[in-house]
Design an enzyme around this catalytic site. Structure first.
Site, PDB file in Angstrom:
ATOM      1  N   ASP A  31       0.849  -1.194   0.000  1.00  0.00           N
ATOM      2  CA  ASP A  31       0.000   0.000   0.000  1.00  0.00           C
ATOM      3  C   ASP A  31       0.889   1.251   0.000  1.00  0.00           C
ATOM      4  OD1 ASP A  31      -3.214   0.504   0.894  1.00  0.00           O
ATOM      5  OD2 ASP A  31      -1.828   2.195   1.094  1.00  0.00           O
ATOM      6  N   ASN A  86     -12.937  -3.304   2.264  1.00  0.00           N
ATOM      7  CA  ASN A  86     -13.913  -2.217   2.365  1.00  0.00           C
ATOM      8  C   ASN A  86     -14.847  -2.312   1.169  1.00  0.00           C
ATOM      9  OD1 ASN A  86     -12.772  -1.022   4.707  1.00  0.00           O
ATOM     10  ND2 ASN A  86     -11.192  -0.070   3.454  1.00  0.00           N
ATOM     11  N   HIS A  99     -10.294  -5.216  -3.692  1.00  0.00           N
ATOM     12  CA  HIS A  99      -8.985  -5.564  -3.128  1.00  0.00           C
ATOM     13  C   HIS A  99      -9.135  -5.952  -1.677  1.00  0.00           C
ATOM     14  CE1 HIS A  99      -9.695  -1.232  -2.633  1.00  0.00           C
ATOM     15  NE2 HIS A  99      -9.043  -1.347  -1.479  1.00  0.00           N
TER      16      HIS A  99
HETATM   17  P1  5GP Z   1      -9.787   1.271   0.172  1.00  0.00           P
HETATM   18  O1  5GP Z   1     -10.111   2.395   1.110  1.00  0.00           O
HETATM   19  O2  5GP Z   1     -10.370   1.478  -1.186  1.00  0.00           O
HETATM   20  O3  5GP Z   1     -10.115  -0.068   0.762  1.00  0.00           O
HETATM   21  O4  5GP Z   1      -8.215   1.270   0.076  1.00  0.00           O
HETATM   22  C1  5GP Z   1      -7.511   1.750  -1.014  1.00  0.00           C
HETATM   23  C2  5GP Z   1      -6.049   1.680  -0.650  1.00  0.00           C
HETATM   24  O5  5GP Z   1      -5.291   1.856  -1.824  1.00  0.00           O
HETATM   25  C3  5GP Z   1      -5.598   2.752   0.345  1.00  0.00           C
HETATM   26  O6  5GP Z   1      -5.033   2.133   1.505  1.00  0.00           O
HETATM   27  C4  5GP Z   1      -4.565   3.568  -0.437  1.00  0.00           C
HETATM   28  O7  5GP Z   1      -3.475   3.997   0.359  1.00  0.00           O
HETATM   29  C5  5GP Z   1      -4.137   2.600  -1.524  1.00  0.00           C
HETATM   30  N1  5GP Z   1      -3.720   3.246  -2.763  1.00  0.00           N
HETATM   31  C6  5GP Z   1      -4.383   4.235  -3.424  1.00  0.00           C
HETATM   32  N2  5GP Z   1      -3.716   4.573  -4.539  1.00  0.00           N
HETATM   33  C7  5GP Z   1      -2.607   3.779  -4.591  1.00  0.00           C
HETATM   34  C8  5GP Z   1      -1.534   3.681  -5.526  1.00  0.00           C
HETATM   35  O8  5GP Z   1      -1.437   4.382  -6.536  1.00  0.00           O
HETATM   36  N3  5GP Z   1      -0.585   2.751  -5.237  1.00  0.00           N
HETATM   37  C9  5GP Z   1      -0.636   1.951  -4.128  1.00  0.00           C
HETATM   38  N4  5GP Z   1       0.358   1.067  -3.955  1.00  0.00           N
HETATM   39  N5  5GP Z   1      -1.640   2.028  -3.236  1.00  0.00           N
HETATM   40  C10 5GP Z   1      -2.619   2.932  -3.455  1.00  0.00           C
END
Ligand code: 5GP
Ligand code: ZN
Length: 112
Positions: A31, A86, A99
């Site tokens: 992440d 989530n 994810h």
């Molecule tokens: P969600 O809130 O959708 O479950 O989590 C999305 C996750 O994706 C977040 O923890 C955020 O930090 C991560 N994330 C968002 N954009 C990127 C990216 O460009 N690269 C990586 N490696 N992680 C990302």
């Protein structure tokens, strides 16, 4: 592939990520804003927006993602870990490509 999806872009290599695993169906990468010492995401290559959009045709893929969590956690040196999916804005989802988060190694989230 969805044109404006960040995770689809990571899948095709258009955006870099610290990849820890890849096969024909899934990739896993760290992440970008880790919320624990170890924090990686397991992501299907197929663009599915949320867990709510899954049906029986995604059963094997979902099983694969879950079974990869302990395997990759072990490879990252974890003896225990948390997993999180989530779903939807109300569920705290920010990236609308399915994810699973895996957290471990200290500085963990509370139980929510
Ligand atoms: P969600 O809130 O959708 O479950 O989590 C999305 C996750 O994706 C977040 O923890 C955020 O930090 C991560 N994330 C968002 N954009 C990127 C990216 O460009 N690269 C990586 N490696 N992680 C990302
Ligand atoms: Zn996508």
């Amino acid at each position: 592939m969805s044109a404006d999806c960040i995770f689809c872009k990571i899948v095709v290599g258009a955006i870099p990520a610290k990849k820890i695993y890849e096969d024909d169906d899934v990739i896993a990468f760290n992440d970008i804003k880790p919320m624990a010492k170890v924090h990686f995401l397991i992501v299907p290559k197929l663009h599915v927006e949320t867990l709510k959009d899954c049906d029986a045709t995604h059963q094997a893929l979902l099983g694969k993602i879950l079974l990869l969590a302990p395997k990759l956690a072990d490879e990252q040196g974890l003896t225990g870990f948390k997993t999180l999916i989530n779903t939807g804005r109300e569920g705290g989802q920010e990236v609308f490509h399915l994810h699973a988060h895996v957290f471990g190694g200290g500085a963990m989230l509370p139980k929510i």
